[in-house]
Design an enzyme around this catalytic site. Structure first.
Site, PDB file in Angstrom:
ATOM      1  CB  CYS A 227      62.493  19.776 -11.930  1.00 38.51           C
ATOM      2  SG  CYS A 227      61.141  20.379 -10.891  1.00 38.51           S
TER       3      CYS A 227
ATOM      4  CB  CYS B  21      53.781  31.338   1.206  1.00 39.82           C
ATOM      5  SG  CYS B  21      52.063  31.680   0.873  1.00 39.82           S
TER       6      CYS B  21
END
Length: 164
Positions: A112, A132
């Site tokens: 997406c 992260c």
């Protein structure tokens, strides 16, 4: 309509249609929209998945694609969930980010294109990488629970597992 492209782990990587995308985005909170759609960052040490230690998989909050396995998670001390490797290399895209006067590698969901976080070359072995990731960009599927399947692609029949 595009032919479905499946990752090595069996997930449909076909991007959402404009109608699917509109529906997915409508279900987001303001903070989720700010991070996922506008490339924001949540404050450190406040994300709901930072201290999660359960077995399972971390999936894209927008489309449900599994992005990281729980056993790839480690405590980096940075204030965001950190991972050494993606669930499937095809599930996470790397984009060079030259914003804010520095060069970083942004991570996005390969299906997406939502913003997840950044990857840095300062992680532990075996990869040396530290993905992260914003907690708000993720949803957790506990081991043996169905994966989220907001686009109704039959992926809810697949179960989160701890193996590779």
């Amino acid at each position: 309509m595009h032919a479905a492209h499946r990752s090595a782990s069996g997930f449909d990587l076909t991007p959402p249609s404009p109608q699917e995308r509109q529906s997915l985005e409508a279900a987001l909170t303001g903070e989720e929209k700010r991070v996922l759609l506008n490339h924001g960052t949540e404050a450190p040490f406040c994300g709901g998945l930072l201290n999660n230690k359960k077995a399972g998989a971390y999936c894209c909050r927008l489309c449900g694609l599994p992005l990281f396995r729980a056993q790839a998670k480690f405590e980096s001390g940075t204030g965001w969930p950190s991972f050494t490797t993606p669930y499937d290399d095809e599930h996470v895209r790397a984009i060079v980010d030259r914003g804010y006067g520095m060069t970083r590698t942004e991570t996005r969901c390969a299906r997406c294109d939502s913003h997840q976080g950044h990857v840095f070359p300062d992680g532990p072995r075996p990869t040396g990488l530290r993905y992260c990731i914003n907690s708000v960009s993720l949803q957790f599927a506990a081991q043996d629970e169905p994966f989220p399947d907001p686009m109704h692609r039959g992926e809810a029949s697949l179960k989160a597992e701890t193996g590779s």
